[in-house]
Scaffold this motif. Structure first.
Motif, PDB file in Angstrom:
ATOM      1  N   ILE A   3       0.879  -1.171   0.000  1.00 43.44           N
ATOM      2  CA  ILE A   3       0.000   0.000   0.000  1.00 43.44           C
ATOM      3  C   ILE A   3       0.914   1.218   0.000  1.00 43.44           C
ATOM      4  O   ILE A   3       1.774   1.356   0.869  1.00 43.44           O
ATOM      5  CB  ILE A   3      -0.917   0.007   1.243  1.00 43.44           C
ATOM      6  N   PHE A   4       0.756   2.064  -1.001  1.00 45.58           N
ATOM      7  CA  PHE A   4       1.649   3.211  -1.178  1.00 45.58           C
ATOM      8  C   PHE A   4       1.098   4.457  -0.490  1.00 45.58           C
ATOM      9  O   PHE A   4      -0.109   4.580  -0.258  1.00 45.58           O
ATOM     10  CB  PHE A   4       1.794   3.534  -2.670  1.00 45.58           C
ATOM     11  N   GLN A   5       1.991   5.401  -0.254  1.00 41.77           N
ATOM     12  CA  GLN A   5       1.562   6.709   0.247  1.00 41.77           C
ATOM     13  C   GLN A   5       0.627   7.363  -0.766  1.00 41.77           C
ATOM     14  O   GLN A   5      -0.432   7.860  -0.417  1.00 41.77           O
ATOM     15  CB  GLN A   5       2.777   7.600   0.477  1.00 41.77           C
ATOM     16  N   SER A  16       0.148   7.739  -8.242  1.00 45.25           N
ATOM     17  CA  SER A  16       1.213   8.310  -9.057  1.00 45.25           C
ATOM     18  C   SER A  16       1.541   7.387 -10.231  1.00 45.25           C
ATOM     19  O   SER A  16       1.951   7.846 -11.290  1.00 45.25           O
ATOM     20  CB  SER A  16       2.450   8.566  -8.209  1.00 45.25           C
ATOM     21  N   SER A  17       1.339   6.074 -10.037  1.00 47.41           N
ATOM     22  CA  SER A  17       1.702   5.150 -11.113  1.00 47.41           C
ATOM     23  C   SER A  17       0.487   4.580 -11.842  1.00 47.41           C
ATOM     24  O   SER A  17       0.619   3.710 -12.679  1.00 47.41           O
ATOM     25  CB  SER A  17       2.557   4.024 -10.555  1.00 47.41           C
ATOM     26  N   LEU A  18      -0.701   5.071 -11.480  1.00 41.68           N
ATOM     27  CA  LEU A  18      -1.904   4.554 -12.139  1.00 41.68           C
ATOM     28  C   LEU A  18      -2.429   5.535 -13.179  1.00 41.68           C
ATOM     29  O   LEU A  18      -2.217   6.737 -13.082  1.00 41.68           O
ATOM     30  CB  LEU A  18      -3.012   4.309 -11.107  1.00 41.68           C
ATOM     31  N   ARG A  64      -7.296  -2.283  -3.668  1.00 42.20           N
ATOM     32  CA  ARG A  64      -6.467  -2.843  -4.748  1.00 42.20           C
ATOM     33  C   ARG A  64      -5.416  -3.801  -4.187  1.00 42.20           C
ATOM     34  O   ARG A  64      -5.176  -4.877  -4.735  1.00 42.20           O
ATOM     35  CB  ARG A  64      -5.795  -1.693  -5.508  1.00 42.20           C
ATOM     36  N   ALA A  65      -4.827  -3.423  -3.072  1.00 36.86           N
ATOM     37  CA  ALA A  65      -3.815  -4.296  -2.459  1.00 36.86           C
ATOM     38  C   ALA A  65      -4.434  -5.599  -1.961  1.00 36.86           C
ATOM     39  O   ALA A  65      -3.765  -6.627  -1.904  1.00 36.86           O
ATOM     40  CB  ALA A  65      -3.112  -3.569  -1.318  1.00 36.86           C
ATOM     41  N   LEU A  66      -5.718  -5.556  -1.609  1.00 36.07           N
ATOM     42  CA  LEU A  66      -6.385  -6.757  -1.086  1.00 36.07           C
ATOM     43  C   LEU A  66      -6.970  -7.638  -2.188  1.00 36.07           C
ATOM     44  O   LEU A  66      -7.410  -8.755  -1.910  1.00 36.07           O
ATOM     45  CB  LEU A  66      -7.525  -6.356  -0.135  1.00 36.07           C
TER      46      LEU A  66
END
Ligand code: ADP
Ligand code: ADP
Length: 239
Positions: free
Chosen positions: A89-91, A95-97, A160-162
């Motif tokens: 899980i990002f801060q 940014s990359s999506l 998304r991470a899950l």
């Protein structure tokens, strides 16, 4: 019982000024169901450590053992397999999506890429259930992240991470970009999810008040090395 064992892990970067020892011989274990806090000032190597463990960056030396299996060197197939186990899980997950992706598309994407569910209806069910799990209203499915506040955006990142049902999650400053009032809501959600889904967290933050709230054990990093391992209670007890 450790889910993850890290032994003398190193990550060096080649820079114009020479070899930078971003992670410089780090050893620790994380037990199943635990939240291990990783703290330290900006630039001490926390994020690099998390990314090397997840194979988003290649290690220079050392060993990574997950569920008793040495995963230090893995091939593409094994990497794909590991993505069902280990997530991040990002801060700022966006940014990359692609900014043109809707909430449901963002949550659906890992399932499509990894083909963990094939039936279209089942995929839609899973996306709805993930949205429900992280407290995102169904009506937000077709909105875009930039239309939502930071707390809701991070809930998308968590969903998304899950999506691939992982057991181990690196949380890389997940609430650092949020207003303090929203931070507690997202942290509470993450703690509820941990219990419900039996997750193990490696929780990276520069913010001691956050780690105090969420961690059992805490690693303190300084210039790529672990300078202290302690119990949250000990680190914060008054002298
Ligand atoms: P933290 O997460 O604790 O802020 P980082 O892991 O991001 O620290 O960075 C650790 C060190 O490695 C810093 O000195 C940073 O500048 C450097 N670093 C990070 N990524 C790279 C890279 N891709 N190339 C070169 N140096 C890097
Ligand atoms: P950068 O390293 O350029 O900042 P990111 O850290 O945003 O890029 O993403 C690094 C890699 O992690 C990308 O290849 C991305 O596809 C992948 N990734 C994005 N979301 C997740 C996630 N939830 N779990 C695991 N990997 C992810």
């Amino acid at each position: 019982e450790p889910i993850l064992q890290v032994k003398d892990l190193k990550k060096y970067f080649n820079t114009p000024k020479g070899l930078l020892h971003a992670v410089d011989g780090v050893t620790f274990n994380i037990d199943k169901g635990e939240t291990l806090g990783v703290v330290g000032e900006s630039g001490c190597g926390k994020s690099t450590l998390g990314r090397v463990i997840l194979h988003l960056l290649e290690s220079t030396d050392g060993q990574i053992i997950y569920e008793g299996e040495d995963i230090t060197k893995i091939n593409k197939d094994k990497f794909r397999e590991l993505r069902n186990e280990m997530q991040i899980i990002f801060q700022d997950p966006f940014s990359s999506l692609n900014p043109r992706m809707t909430v449901s598309e963002i949550i659906r994407e890992p399932i499509i890429i990894h083909k963990t569910i094939k039936d279209k209806k089942e995929i839609e069910k899973k996306v709805s259930s993930l949205m429900d799990t992280v407290g995102l209203a169904e009506r937000l499915a077709n909105t875009y992240p930039h239309e939502l506040d930071g707390g809701r955006r991070q809930r998308i990142g968590i969903a998304r991470a899950l999506a691939l049902n992982p057991s181990f999650i690196v949380c890389d400053e997940p609430v650092s970009a949020l207003d303090v009032s929203i931070q507690a809501q997202v942290l509470n959600l993450m703690q509820d999810l941990q219990k419900e889904l039996n997750l193990t967290y490696m929780f990276i933050t520069h913010d001691l008040s956050v780690v105090k709230h969420i961690s059992n054990d805490i690693l303190v990093m300084y210039l790529g090395q672990l300078v202290e391992k302690s119990d949250a209670k000990d680190l914060f007890k008054n002298p």
